[in-house]
Scaffold this active site. Sequence first.
Site, short mmCIF file in Angstrom:
data_model
loop_
_atom_site.label_atom_id
_atom_site.label_comp_id
_atom_site.label_asym_id
_atom_site.label_seq_id
_atom_site.Cartn_x
_atom_site.Cartn_y
_atom_site.Cartn_z
CD1 TRP A 41 -16.32 -11.63 4.43
CD2 TRP A 41 -14.14 -11.71 4.87
NE1 TRP A 41 -16.10 -12.69 5.25
CE2 TRP A 41 -14.77 -12.78 5.55
CE3 TRP A 41 -12.76 -11.56 5.00
CZ2 TRP A 41 -14.07 -13.66 6.35
CZ3 TRP A 41 -12.06 -12.46 5.79
CH2 TRP A 41 -12.70 -13.50 6.46
CE1 TYR A 49 2.05 -17.68 -2.29
CE2 TYR A 49 1.62 -15.36 -2.72
CZ TYR A 49 1.79 -16.66 -3.18
OH TYR A 49 1.72 -16.91 -4.53
N GLY A 88 3.52 -27.75 -11.10
CA GLY A 88 2.21 -27.26 -10.67
C GLY A 88 1.21 -27.23 -11.80
CG HIS A 138 -7.03 -15.54 -4.54
ND1 HIS A 138 -6.44 -16.71 -4.98
CD2 HIS A 138 -6.08 -14.90 -3.81
CE1 HIS A 138 -5.20 -16.76 -4.53
NE2 HIS A 138 -4.95 -15.68 -3.82
N GLY A 156 -2.61 -26.79 -11.18
CA GLY A 156 -3.11 -25.57 -10.55
C GLY A 156 -3.65 -24.59 -11.58
CG LEU A 157 -5.76 -20.06 -11.87
CD1 LEU A 157 -7.02 -20.40 -12.64
CD2 LEU A 157 -6.02 -18.91 -10.89
CB SER A 174 2.44 -13.06 -5.64
OG SER A 174 1.30 -12.37 -5.18
CB SER A 175 0.92 -8.01 -7.31
OG SER A 175 -0.30 -8.56 -6.85
CB CYS A 176 1.03 -10.22 -2.09
SG CYS A 176 1.94 -11.76 -2.01
N PRO A 205 3.01 -11.52 -11.36
CG PRO A 205 2.00 -13.62 -11.26
CD PRO A 205 3.28 -12.91 -10.99
CB THR A 206 -1.90 -8.13 -11.28
OG1 THR A 206 -2.70 -7.39 -10.36
CG2 THR A 206 -2.73 -8.62 -12.45
CE LYS A 215 4.91 -17.57 -4.93
NZ LYS A 215 5.34 -18.54 -5.97
CG ASP A 242 -11.44 -2.97 3.30
OD1 ASP A 242 -12.33 -3.73 2.88
OD2 ASP A 242 -11.64 -1.80 3.65
#
Length: 317
Positions: free
Chosen positions: A203, A137, A11, A180, A14-15, A108-110, A164-165, A141, A270
């Site tokens: 939003w 997602y 990857g 995001h 990617g970012l 991911s933090s999610c 990561p956050t 993970k 939210d």
Amino acid sequence: MDKGSKIYVAGHRGLVGGAILRRLRAEGYENLVLRTRQELDLTDQRAVYRFFEEERPEYVFLAAAKVGGILANATYPADFIRENLLIQTNVIDAAYRYGVKKLLFLGSSCIYPKLAPQPMKEEYLLTGPLEPTNEAYAVAKIAGIKMVQAYRRQYGFRAISLMPTNLYGPGDNFDLETSHVIPALIRKFHEAKEAGQKEVVVWGTGTPRREFLHVDDLADAAVFLMRHYEEEEIINVGVGEDISVRELASLIARVVGFEGEIVYDPTKPDGTPRKLLDVSRLFAMGWRPKVSLEEGLRQTYAWFRNNWVGARGLGKA
């Protein structure tokens, strides 16, 4: 992992992967194996096995993933769970089978429960329901984390998992349908400023709190942990501080130079009320982030103007 080690960054366009690649090169690592999505489809098991058999990388940074914001996750949940499960399953298994010395998996933090106590400790994983808007997602993970741990227990495979956050920085995705919150707001405020608009709609209520880590800091932490972390348990990577979406929007408006009104649309979701990671374990190892939020936002906006705006005709560069 020494300067001559053969390293595969999955990857790398990617970012996150791009930042890890920059970090490795800056530290003198040059024996890097890279493949674009067109050159290697990580959802194709045979292609992944063939790649590992031919290249035999010694270290793997698994940064490849299908990612997106609330809208993308809510619209394409099947794509998010299928593609991420395929990518990580293929890469982790091939890395083990073809003799990789160590693999770093990026979660991911999610993955943490929607209403987890704050700040979120690593042991809060699987202690409550997930945030519905990115559940697909998150489940993918979590499966990656458990796969890494299972291969470690059964096969002794050296693999670690970083959580990561929220990330941002140069190279981010500014597509309003899939981005995001930070890149979406940067683009919205930029376009409003260029068009002379008097207000920008954001939003949600603006009350949720989020933690943001510059992607170059994550890359620094990833290389640090590849060298120094050997535990089965996941480890959080963040800054240890959060900010409300309302405060964030005001800060981005100032960085961009938008002077109009910011209006909040409470009919839009939210997401999780608060997402702050407990990073005490990482900080105890001696690592600290270096890029402040405002400095990082200025870098990201400059990258957007130089690399996104002119190329896509979104206003003056």
